[in-house]
Design an enzyme around this catalytic site. Structure first.
Site, mmCIF file in Angstrom:
data_model
loop_
_atom_site.group_PDB
_atom_site.id
_atom_site.type_symbol
_atom_site.label_atom_id
_atom_site.label_comp_id
_atom_site.label_asym_id
_atom_site.label_seq_id
_atom_site.Cartn_x
_atom_site.Cartn_y
_atom_site.Cartn_z
ATOM 1 N N HIS A 45 55.535 -13.987 3.561
ATOM 2 C CA HIS A 45 54.627 -12.932 3.995
ATOM 3 C C HIS A 45 53.656 -12.530 2.887
ATOM 4 C CE1 HIS A 45 56.565 -12.431 7.841
ATOM 5 N NE2 HIS A 45 57.742 -12.298 7.262
ATOM 6 N N GLN A 148 67.947 -17.966 5.752
ATOM 7 C CA GLN A 148 67.860 -16.729 6.510
ATOM 8 C C GLN A 148 68.286 -16.909 7.959
ATOM 9 O OE1 GLN A 148 63.811 -15.070 4.727
ATOM 10 N NE2 GLN A 148 64.995 -13.493 5.771
ATOM 11 N N GLU A 150 67.665 -15.211 11.287
ATOM 12 C CA GLU A 150 66.687 -14.270 11.836
ATOM 13 C C GLU A 150 66.573 -14.364 13.353
ATOM 14 O OE1 GLU A 150 63.195 -13.773 8.848
ATOM 15 O OE2 GLU A 150 63.748 -15.903 8.776
ATOM 16 N N ASP A 176 63.379 -9.339 11.977
ATOM 17 C CA ASP A 176 63.130 -10.472 12.864
ATOM 18 C C ASP A 176 64.304 -10.715 13.801
ATOM 19 O OD1 ASP A 176 60.509 -11.341 12.236
ATOM 20 O OD2 ASP A 176 61.223 -12.242 10.388
#
Length: 253
Positions: A45, A148, A150, A176
């Site tokens: 991000h 991750q 998510e 998320d």
């Protein structure tokens, strides 16, 4: 340096934060002085160039704080470049199944564990002379690979992901995850908590570290009590914004 993986797999909590907006690598010293164990340089991000990332990693080494780079995705160059630049490890987003986890390890680890290309006398070796055979073994032992969870799919496959040799941590991305479950940002919703429990159980059953992003010290303590070991508290911009807002409100009052 590079003790984060060992610490997590020994069951010791480590507290970090996300660096998403700061452009001055000197923030590494600020975070180290504050007592953080590591920070995650956000290349998913965030908008960091390879050159800026390299600057952060060099300064962090001098500051004595470890850096995990969150890559854009499970992709060879996105994994190789941060490691060659001196990252302690990687955080790979949206890893939903065993195959993706195996790909992450393959790109991050030297043979025989993986297929990481070998280059020495760069930042990851502090430009020093090393014994190649010994160094490759040592690097594999110290490089953290965190993936991750998510999505609901990732949680359902958490046991298979955690069983992959070379995956050290499954890090829950709660925002998320909740969105994928159809309950956006409802962190205390029973469906969210039940899904996170799947991930944490898979980590415990496979002697892997569980990770979690939190927004308050109280939440950090709660998740540590539940078994989280890799804790990322807030972000650089949120810490600045929240701290400034609270201070100004008190002054003006």
């Amino acid at each position: 340096m590079y003790q984060l993986r060992k610490r997590l797999l020994n069951g010791e909590p480590a507290i970090g934060t996300f660096v998403c907006e700061s452009r001055n690598p000197a923030i590494a010293y600020i975070l180290a002085q504050a007592g953080f164990d590591f920070f995650i340089l956000d290349n998913e991000h965030g908008t960091y160039s390879p050159e800026t990332m390299s600057d952060f990693l060099a300064v962090a080494r001098g500051a004595g704080i470890e850096v995990v780079v969150r890559a854009q995705e499970v992709r060879k160059d996105a994994i190789l470049h941060p490691l060659d630049a001196g990252a302690s490890g990687l955080l790979l987003p949206m890893v939903n199944n065993r195959d993706q986890a195996q790909d992450a390890v393959r790109h991050a680890k030297y043979p025989p564990m993986g297929e990481r290309g070998v280059v020495l006398k760069k930042m990851h070796t502090a430009f020093g002379q090393v014994n190649p055979g010994e160094y490759l073994i040592e690097a594999n032992e110290k490089t953290l690979v965190a993936v991750q969870a998510e999505t609901g799919e990732a949680a359902d496959n958490a046991a298979d992901i955690a069983a992959v040799k070379g995956v050290d941590c499954i890090f829950v991305g709660p925002g998320d995850l909740s969105t994928n479950l159809g309950i956006p940002l409802q962190m205390e919703h029973p469906k969210q908590l039940e899904t996170v429990d799947k991930v944490f159980k898979a980590c415990a059953d496979n002697n892997k570290a569980a990770g979690m992003w939190v927004v308050s010290p109280e939440s950090a303590r709660q998740w540590i009590d539940k078994g989280a070991r890799m804790i990322a508290y807030s972000t650089d911009s949120m810490i600045l914004s929240d701290g400034a807002s609270k201070a100004i409100a008190k002054i003006k009052k």
